[in-house]
Design a protein around this motif. Structure first.
Motif, mmCIF file in Angstrom:
data_model
loop_
_atom_site.group_PDB
_atom_site.id
_atom_site.type_symbol
_atom_site.label_atom_id
_atom_site.label_comp_id
_atom_site.label_asym_id
_atom_site.label_seq_id
_atom_site.Cartn_x
_atom_site.Cartn_y
_atom_site.Cartn_z
ATOM 1 N N HIS A 170 12.954 1.323 -7.088
ATOM 2 C CA HIS A 170 13.189 2.003 -5.815
ATOM 3 C C HIS A 170 13.082 3.521 -5.974
ATOM 4 O O HIS A 170 12.437 4.205 -5.183
ATOM 5 N N CYS A 177 9.388 4.641 -6.782
ATOM 6 C CA CYS A 177 8.540 4.587 -5.594
ATOM 7 C C CYS A 177 8.852 5.727 -4.632
ATOM 8 O O CYS A 177 7.952 6.314 -4.045
ATOM 9 N N SER A 194 5.608 2.721 -0.869
ATOM 10 C CA SER A 194 6.468 1.623 -0.487
ATOM 11 C C SER A 194 6.575 0.672 -1.671
ATOM 12 O O SER A 194 5.629 0.493 -2.427
ATOM 13 N N ARG A 195 7.729 0.035 -1.834
ATOM 14 C CA ARG A 195 7.880 -0.926 -2.930
ATOM 15 C C ARG A 195 6.980 -2.136 -2.721
ATOM 16 O O ARG A 195 6.664 -2.859 -3.655
ATOM 17 N N ASN A 196 6.532 -2.369 -1.499
ATOM 18 C CA ASN A 196 5.634 -3.488 -1.212
ATOM 19 C C ASN A 196 4.293 -3.340 -1.917
ATOM 20 O O ASN A 196 3.602 -4.323 -2.159
ATOM 21 N N VAL A 197 3.915 -2.106 -2.237
ATOM 22 C CA VAL A 197 2.653 -1.861 -2.925
ATOM 23 C C VAL A 197 2.641 -2.536 -4.293
ATOM 24 O O VAL A 197 1.597 -2.987 -4.761
ATOM 25 N N ALA A 240 4.085 -5.335 -5.043
ATOM 26 C CA ALA A 240 4.209 -6.793 -4.943
ATOM 27 C C ALA A 240 2.870 -7.465 -5.242
ATOM 28 O O ALA A 240 1.802 -6.853 -5.130
ATOM 29 N N GLU A 241 2.930 -8.727 -5.600
ATOM 30 C CA GLU A 241 1.715 -9.499 -5.862
ATOM 31 C C GLU A 241 0.939 -9.640 -4.555
ATOM 32 O O GLU A 241 1.536 -9.846 -3.489
#
Length: 53
Positions: free
Chosen positions: A10, A13, A19-22, A24-25
């Motif tokens: 967190h 980023c 974004s932390r979503n970047v 993600a798989e």
């Protein structure tokens, strides 16, 4: 950077403005949804202003 310096995802980023979503798989698109996904991408490229407030 996260592994090397042992900082929280967190915080790392937020420092670089991501974004932390970047991290993600990527989503796997099922065969039955490939045509729909292609159409959505086509519309998104054509109408880049859609979704912008």
């Amino acid at each position: 950077m996260i592994d090397h310096k042992r900082i929280r995802q967190h915080k790392a980023c937020s420092w670089v403005g991501l974004s932390r979503n970047v991290l993600a798989e990527p989503a796997v698109i099922k065969d039955k949804d490939k045509m729909l996904a292609g159409r959505i991408e086509q519309l998104a490229r054509r109408h880049k202003h859609w979704g912008v407030a």
